[in-house]
Design a protein around this motif. Sequence first.
Motif, PDB file in Angstrom:
ATOM      1  N   ILE A  12       1.031  -1.067   0.008  1.00  0.00           N
ATOM      2  CA  ILE A  12      -0.044   0.098  -0.081  1.00  0.00           C
ATOM      3  C   ILE A  12       0.863   1.274  -0.074  1.00  0.00           C
ATOM      4  O   ILE A  12       1.854   1.403   0.896  1.00  0.00           O
ATOM      5  N   HIS A  13       0.853   2.063  -1.102  1.00  0.00           N
ATOM      6  CA  HIS A  13       1.653   3.204  -1.077  1.00  0.00           C
ATOM      7  C   HIS A  13       0.638   4.312  -0.781  1.00  0.00           C
ATOM      8  O   HIS A  13      -0.544   4.713  -1.161  1.00  0.00           O
ATOM      9  N   LEU A  14       0.920   4.914   0.644  1.00  0.00           N
ATOM     10  CA  LEU A  14       0.308   6.083   1.085  1.00  0.00           C
ATOM     11  C   LEU A  14       0.588   7.277   0.668  1.00  0.00           C
ATOM     12  O   LEU A  14       1.677   7.609   0.094  1.00  0.00           O
ATOM     13  N   ASP A  43       3.973   1.337   2.452  1.00  0.00           N
ATOM     14  CA  ASP A  43       5.107   2.373   1.885  1.00  0.00           C
ATOM     15  C   ASP A  43       4.701   3.756   2.281  1.00  0.00           C
ATOM     16  O   ASP A  43       3.870   4.198   1.701  1.00  0.00           O
ATOM     17  N   MET A  44       5.444   4.472   3.037  1.00  0.00           N
ATOM     18  CA  MET A  44       5.216   5.804   3.714  1.00  0.00           C
ATOM     19  C   MET A  44       6.354   6.653   3.172  1.00  0.00           C
ATOM     20  O   MET A  44       6.429   7.855   3.632  1.00  0.00           O
ATOM     21  N   ALA A  45       6.875   6.580   2.007  1.00  0.00           N
ATOM     22  CA  ALA A  45       7.925   7.308   1.509  1.00  0.00           C
ATOM     23  C   ALA A  45       7.343   8.685   1.006  1.00  0.00           C
ATOM     24  O   ALA A  45       8.187   9.493   1.323  1.00  0.00           O
ATOM     25  N   ARG A  46       6.179   8.718   0.568  1.00  0.00           N
ATOM     26  CA  ARG A  46       5.752  10.187   0.277  1.00  0.00           C
ATOM     27  C   ARG A  46       4.754  10.615   1.210  1.00  0.00           C
ATOM     28  O   ARG A  46       4.408  11.958   1.130  1.00  0.00           O
ATOM     29  N   LYS A  75       7.322   0.959   5.861  1.00  0.00           N
ATOM     30  CA  LYS A  75       8.682   1.402   5.341  1.00  0.00           C
ATOM     31  C   LYS A  75       8.676   2.979   5.021  1.00  0.00           C
ATOM     32  O   LYS A  75       7.587   3.445   4.661  1.00  0.00           O
ATOM     33  N   GLY A  76       9.895   3.642   5.031  1.00  0.00           N
ATOM     34  CA  GLY A  76       9.802   5.167   4.655  1.00  0.00           C
ATOM     35  C   GLY A  76       9.184   6.090   5.425  1.00  0.00           C
ATOM     36  O   GLY A  76       8.924   7.064   4.868  1.00  0.00           O
ATOM     37  N   MET A  77       9.407   5.830   6.768  1.00  0.00           N
ATOM     38  CA  MET A  77       8.750   7.056   7.763  1.00  0.00           C
ATOM     39  C   MET A  77       9.535   8.203   7.813  1.00  0.00           C
ATOM     40  O   MET A  77      10.612   7.952   8.115  1.00  0.00           O
ATOM     41  N   ASN A  78       8.916   9.338   7.749  1.00  0.00           N
ATOM     42  CA  ASN A  78       9.548  10.701   8.270  1.00  0.00           C
ATOM     43  C   ASN A  78       9.499  10.481   9.842  1.00  0.00           C
ATOM     44  O   ASN A  78       8.911   9.673  10.481  1.00  0.00           O
ATOM     45  N   GLU A  79      10.018  11.746  10.258  1.00  0.00           N
ATOM     46  CA  GLU A  79      10.094  11.690  11.785  1.00  0.00           C
ATOM     47  C   GLU A  79       8.570  12.036  12.347  1.00  0.00           C
ATOM     48  O   GLU A  79       8.262  11.543  13.585  1.00  0.00           O
ATOM     49  N   HIS A  93       4.898  -3.054  16.143  1.00  0.00           N
ATOM     50  CA  HIS A  93       3.982  -3.819  15.472  1.00  0.00           C
ATOM     51  C   HIS A  93       4.189  -3.824  14.110  1.00  0.00           C
ATOM     52  O   HIS A  93       3.630  -4.487  13.197  1.00  0.00           O
ATOM     53  N   LEU A  94       5.018  -2.780  13.646  1.00  0.00           N
ATOM     54  CA  LEU A  94       4.906  -2.495  11.824  1.00  0.00           C
ATOM     55  C   LEU A  94       6.531  -2.673  11.771  1.00  0.00           C
ATOM     56  O   LEU A  94       6.797  -1.985  10.622  1.00  0.00           O
ATOM     57  N   GLN A  95       7.215  -3.503  12.277  1.00  0.00           N
ATOM     58  CA  GLN A  95       8.611  -3.489  11.790  1.00  0.00           C
ATOM     59  C   GLN A  95       8.916  -5.027  11.628  1.00  0.00           C
ATOM     60  O   GLN A  95       8.230  -6.080  11.905  1.00  0.00           O
TER      61      GLN A  95
END
Length: 95
Positions: A12-14, A43-46, A75-79, A93-95
């Motif tokens: 899932i691309h958020l 996928d949280m890159a964006r 994956k790809g979380m910002n702060e 739970h998300l790793q």
Amino acid sequence: MNAHSVTSQAIIHLPSRLDSVISPFFEKDLKQKLQPGVTLVIDMARTKFIEPATASIFWEGVLQSHREGAKIVAKGMNEQVRLVLERSGLLPHLQ
């Protein structure tokens, strides 16, 4: 011939924001893609921002993944995103 368990992967691309407008679509996608044996990659890159209220959707997904024998990996979380997930207790739970 050896029997190997086959696990599939779904993604899932958020979008850039996960807020009250977008979260129902994320919830529906999450429920559909969490199937037995699936590793669901979020996928949280964006993604630049997550409303803290959307943590409940992640929690529902985590609980469903345990029932279904699936796994969720973020994956790809910002702060900011990491902080929301950490404060809600979801990060482990998300790793």
